[in-house]
Design a protein around this motif. Structure first.
Motif, short mmCIF file in Angstrom:
data_model
loop_
_atom_site.label_atom_id
_atom_site.label_comp_id
_atom_site.label_asym_id
_atom_site.label_seq_id
_atom_site.Cartn_x
_atom_site.Cartn_y
_atom_site.Cartn_z
N GLY A 1 0.80 -1.21 0.00
CA GLY A 1 0.00 0.00 0.00
C GLY A 1 0.84 1.27 0.00
O GLY A 1 0.44 2.27 0.59
N GLU A 2 1.97 1.25 -0.67
CA GLU A 2 2.84 2.42 -0.70
C GLU A 2 3.41 2.63 -2.09
O GLU A 2 3.33 1.74 -2.96
N PHE A 3 4.01 3.79 -2.30
CA PHE A 3 4.61 4.13 -3.59
C PHE A 3 6.11 3.84 -3.55
O PHE A 3 6.72 3.83 -2.48
N ALA A 4 6.67 3.65 -4.73
CA ALA A 4 8.10 3.44 -4.87
C ALA A 4 8.55 4.15 -6.14
O ALA A 4 7.77 4.36 -7.06
N VAL A 5 9.81 4.55 -6.16
CA VAL A 5 10.39 5.18 -7.35
C VAL A 5 11.57 4.33 -7.80
O VAL A 5 12.18 3.62 -7.01
N GLY A 6 11.88 4.42 -9.09
CA GLY A 6 13.00 3.64 -9.58
C GLY A 6 13.29 3.89 -11.03
O GLY A 6 12.78 4.84 -11.63
#
Length: 133
Positions: free
Chosen positions: A43-48
């Protein structure tokens, strides 16, 4: 005589299969894309960062990604997924993409932790920045 004709037809079909596949699948060169992912199980965002490995019918993309969740203490993840290039879809249906500097694509991917646990996690991604070398 008939056996030789049948053999010639079958061989010509086998020779033409790679040519037909070249219209459907294209291996991409070196590229790098900035991704924003939503991790469903956490339930969270991630960047990459991601790269398009292959393109199918000029629309669908097979991608490899490396992401880092925004919440501290969560391990980094790697994975592969499939998505759709929005610019190509718009051009295929006859539209014109006006913002030439953005090349957005959306899709789903399966990620696994780099901490050693074999947990496959589904995620949705949005990619807007694309650098090709």
């Amino acid at each position: 005589m008939l056996k030789k004709l049948i053999l010639a037809v079958i061989l010509s079909l086998f020779i033409s299969i790679p040519a037909m596949a070249a219209d459907a699948v294209r291996i991409n060169g070196l590229n790098l894309q900035g991704d924003l992912l939503y991790l469903f199980s956490e339930g969270e965002f991630a960047v990459g960062a991601g790269t398009t490995i292959a393109t199918f019918y000029d629309i669908a993309e097979l991608r490899g990604v490396f992401v880092s969740p925004l919440e501290e203490g969560t391990p980094d993840k790697v994975g592969a997924g499939i998505g759709v290039n929005i610019v190509k879809v718009i051009s295929k249906i006859g539209g014109v993409w006006l913002v030439s500097t953005l090349n957005p694509s959306v899709g789903i991917t399966a990620l696994t932790n780099l901490s050693g646990t074999a947990h496959i996690e589904p995620a949705a991604y949005f990619s807007a920045v694309n650098w090709e070398f």
